[in-house]
Design an enzyme around this catalytic site. Structure first.
Site, PDB file in Angstrom:
ATOM      1  N   PHE A 170     -13.840  -1.465   0.095  1.00  0.00           N
ATOM      2  CA  PHE A 170     -14.513  -0.908  -1.083  1.00  0.00           C
ATOM      3  C   PHE A 170     -15.639  -1.827  -1.543  1.00  0.00           C
ATOM      4  O   PHE A 170     -16.683  -1.360  -1.973  1.00  0.00           O
ATOM      5  CB  PHE A 170     -13.498  -0.659  -2.212  1.00  0.00           C
ATOM      6  CG  PHE A 170     -12.817   0.682  -2.074  1.00  0.00           C
ATOM      7  CD1 PHE A 170     -11.887   0.897  -1.075  1.00  0.00           C
ATOM      8  CD2 PHE A 170     -13.127   1.724  -2.926  1.00  0.00           C
ATOM      9  CE1 PHE A 170     -11.272   2.129  -0.916  1.00  0.00           C
ATOM     10  CE2 PHE A 170     -12.517   2.965  -2.774  1.00  0.00           C
ATOM     11  CZ  PHE A 170     -11.584   3.169  -1.772  1.00  0.00           C
ATOM     12  N   GLU A 171     -15.420  -3.120  -1.426  1.00  0.00           N
ATOM     13  CA  GLU A 171     -16.455  -4.074  -1.835  1.00  0.00           C
ATOM     14  C   GLU A 171     -17.711  -3.886  -0.979  1.00  0.00           C
ATOM     15  O   GLU A 171     -18.834  -3.812  -1.511  1.00  0.00           O
ATOM     16  CB  GLU A 171     -15.910  -5.487  -1.669  1.00  0.00           C
ATOM     17  CG  GLU A 171     -16.814  -6.557  -2.205  1.00  0.00           C
ATOM     18  CD  GLU A 171     -16.118  -7.921  -2.180  1.00  0.00           C
ATOM     19  OE1 GLU A 171     -15.052  -8.052  -1.558  1.00  0.00           O
ATOM     20  OE2 GLU A 171     -16.659  -8.840  -2.792  1.00  0.00           O
ATOM     21  N   ASP A 205      -7.368   1.274  -8.416  1.00  0.00           N
ATOM     22  CA  ASP A 205      -7.863   2.590  -8.878  1.00  0.00           C
ATOM     23  C   ASP A 205      -8.151   2.541 -10.379  1.00  0.00           C
ATOM     24  O   ASP A 205      -7.271   2.162 -11.163  1.00  0.00           O
ATOM     25  CB  ASP A 205      -6.825   3.677  -8.572  1.00  0.00           C
ATOM     26  CG  ASP A 205      -6.661   3.888  -7.064  1.00  0.00           C
ATOM     27  OD1 ASP A 205      -7.578   3.507  -6.312  1.00  0.00           O
ATOM     28  OD2 ASP A 205      -5.617   4.418  -6.658  1.00  0.00           O
ATOM     29  N   THR A 229     -13.595  -6.695   0.992  1.00  0.00           N
ATOM     30  CA  THR A 229     -12.708  -5.544   1.161  1.00  0.00           C
ATOM     31  C   THR A 229     -13.581  -4.351   1.568  1.00  0.00           C
ATOM     32  O   THR A 229     -14.810  -4.382   1.423  1.00  0.00           O
ATOM     33  CB  THR A 229     -11.945  -5.205  -0.138  1.00  0.00           C
ATOM     34  OG1 THR A 229     -12.822  -4.508  -1.028  1.00  0.00           O
ATOM     35  CG2 THR A 229     -11.382  -6.435  -0.822  1.00  0.00           C
ATOM     36  N   GLU A 262       0.868  -1.182   0.000  1.00  0.00           N
ATOM     37  CA  GLU A 262       0.000   0.000   0.000  1.00  0.00           C
ATOM     38  C   GLU A 262       0.905   1.233   0.000  1.00  0.00           C
ATOM     39  O   GLU A 262       1.825   1.322   0.795  1.00  0.00           O
ATOM     40  CB  GLU A 262      -0.898  -0.037   1.251  1.00  0.00           C
ATOM     41  CG  GLU A 262      -1.699   1.207   1.518  1.00  0.00           C
ATOM     42  CD  GLU A 262      -2.567   1.655   0.337  1.00  0.00           C
ATOM     43  OE1 GLU A 262      -3.377   0.877  -0.180  1.00  0.00           O
ATOM     44  OE2 GLU A 262      -2.401   2.821  -0.097  1.00  0.00           O
TER      45      GLU A 262
HETATM   46  C1  LIG Z   1      -9.694   1.788  -4.321  1.00  0.00           C
HETATM   47  S1  LIG Z   1      -8.604   1.421  -3.035  1.00  0.00           S
HETATM   48  C2  LIG Z   1      -8.970  -0.287  -2.648  1.00  0.00           C
HETATM   49  C3  LIG Z   1      -8.433  -0.686  -1.303  1.00  0.00           C
HETATM   50  C4  LIG Z   1      -8.734  -2.151  -0.911  1.00  0.00           C
HETATM   51  N1  LIG Z   1      -8.083  -3.080  -1.804  1.00  0.00           N
HETATM   52  C5  LIG Z   1     -10.224  -2.397  -0.882  1.00  0.00           C
HETATM   53  O1  LIG Z   1     -10.710  -3.087  -1.796  1.00  0.00           O
HETATM   54  O2  LIG Z   1     -10.883  -1.902   0.036  1.00  0.00           O
HETATM   55  C6  LIG Z   1      -7.062   1.256  -3.880  1.00  0.00           C
HETATM   56  C7  LIG Z   1      -5.895   1.224  -2.931  1.00  0.00           C
HETATM   57  O3  LIG Z   1      -4.716   0.953  -3.676  1.00  0.00           O
HETATM   58  C8  LIG Z   1      -3.713   1.877  -3.293  1.00  0.00           C
HETATM   59  N2  LIG Z   1      -2.875   2.033  -4.473  1.00  0.00           N
HETATM   60  C9  LIG Z   1      -3.245   2.577  -5.656  1.00  0.00           C
HETATM   61  N3  LIG Z   1      -2.256   2.498  -6.537  1.00  0.00           N
HETATM   62  C10 LIG Z   1      -1.226   1.896  -5.889  1.00  0.00           C
HETATM   63  C11 LIG Z   1       0.086   1.524  -6.279  1.00  0.00           C
HETATM   64  N4  LIG Z   1       0.515   1.759  -7.516  1.00  0.00           N
HETATM   65  N5  LIG Z   1       0.883   0.933  -5.376  1.00  0.00           N
HETATM   66  C12 LIG Z   1       0.428   0.676  -4.108  1.00  0.00           C
HETATM   67  N6  LIG Z   1      -0.806   1.009  -3.694  1.00  0.00           N
HETATM   68  C13 LIG Z   1      -1.619   1.611  -4.567  1.00  0.00           C
HETATM   69  C14 LIG Z   1      -4.460   3.132  -2.900  1.00  0.00           C
HETATM   70  O4  LIG Z   1      -3.700   3.961  -2.053  1.00  0.00           O
HETATM   71  C15 LIG Z   1      -5.686   2.552  -2.225  1.00  0.00           C
HETATM   72  O5  LIG Z   1      -5.470   2.322  -0.868  1.00  0.00           O
END
Ligand SMILES: C[S@@+](CC[C@H](N)C(=O)[O-])C[C@H]1O[C@@H](n2cnc3c(N)ncnc32)[C@H](O)[C@@H]1O
Length: 210
Positions: free
Chosen positions: A191-192, A121, A189, A71
């Site tokens: 977000f889910e 993302d 998760t 993360e």
């Molecule tokens: C939309 S959130 C989903 C979080 C979790 N997986 C969930 O489903 O609840 C995307 C997460 O990925 C992290 N993230 C995005 N791009 C990343 C990268 N290139 N490397 C590490 N973390 C990243 C963001 O900071 C965020 O916490």
């Protein structure tokens, strides 16, 4: 306050939270599993572990496995590590790094029995598409990191991004798509849970390394 917060004094709690964060000694070479965890066990990796609800629930459910979250946001790393300490969860480590870099250069080759990628993302604007995690080079890096016969599990609520992901998966060498009948009590998760509460569809893909 949980049982464990009562059990640990503040210094012990901070030490446990600090232990949950994996700070690589050298980010210019691949780590060994022994540098990340105190014990050898099947490893599951969660790319973009966010606030950690999923990885912590999985770690509680499968204490015999090791879980590594990747993360890039420090606040989310800290929150997950503190929750691990509060919950007395010792089989979780979180590293504050970028996912592609970590897969390409840091994770031990053939180490992950399962890779989870929940709600990456979507970067909806066209000129931001190069920032999407799912690219051909990411799949090459994943192929190196996943153990023989291991799996990759992907979920997203974003249909356009899912169509993009499916094209990347079709081009990826060394994986085959398999069915994924999800168990009702499989941890969700953050977000889910949020998207399900809104009644939105969740798209998913499961791959096996061949
Ligand atoms: C939309 S959130 C989903 C979080 C979790 N997986 C969930 O489903 O609840 C995307 C997460 O990925 C992290 N993230 C995005 N791009 C990343 C990268 N290139 N490397 C590490 N973390 C990243 C963001 O900071 C965020 O916490």
């Amino acid at each position: 306050m949980t049982q464990n917060e009562i059990k640990l004094n503040h210094g012990q709690f901070l030490a446990a939270a600090e232990r949950a964060e994996w700070k690589p000694q050298d980010i210019a070479r691949r780590a060994t599993v022994a540098e990340i965890f105190a014990r050898e066990a099947a490893l599951e990796v969660d790319f973009g572990s966010g606030d950690g609800a999923f990885i912590l629930a999985m770690a509680r459910r499968f204490p015999e496995r090791n879980f590594l979250g990747i993360e890039r946001m420090s606040g989310r790393v800290e929150k997950t590590c503190r929750a691990a300490a509060r919950g007395d969860i010792e089989n979780v480590r979180i590293v504050r790094l970028e996912s592609l870099y970590t897969a390409q250069w840091l994770l031990p080759v053939g180490s992950a029995s399962v890779v989870h990628i929940g709600f990456p993302d979507p970067w909806p604007k066209r000129h931001h598409h190069p920032r999407r995690l799912f690219q051909d080079e990411f799949m090459v890096a994943l192929h190196q990191v996943v153990a023989a016969g291991g799996e990759v599990r992907i979920k997203t609520d974003d249909q356009p991004y899912f169509l993009w992901i499916e094209k990347v998966l079709e081009r990826a060498k060394g994986f085959k798509r398999i069915t994924w009948e999800e168990e009702a009590d499989y941890p969700k998760t953050d977000f889910e849970a949020h998207f399900l509460a809104q009644g939105l569809a969740i798209y998913r893909a499961r791959l096996r390394k061949v």
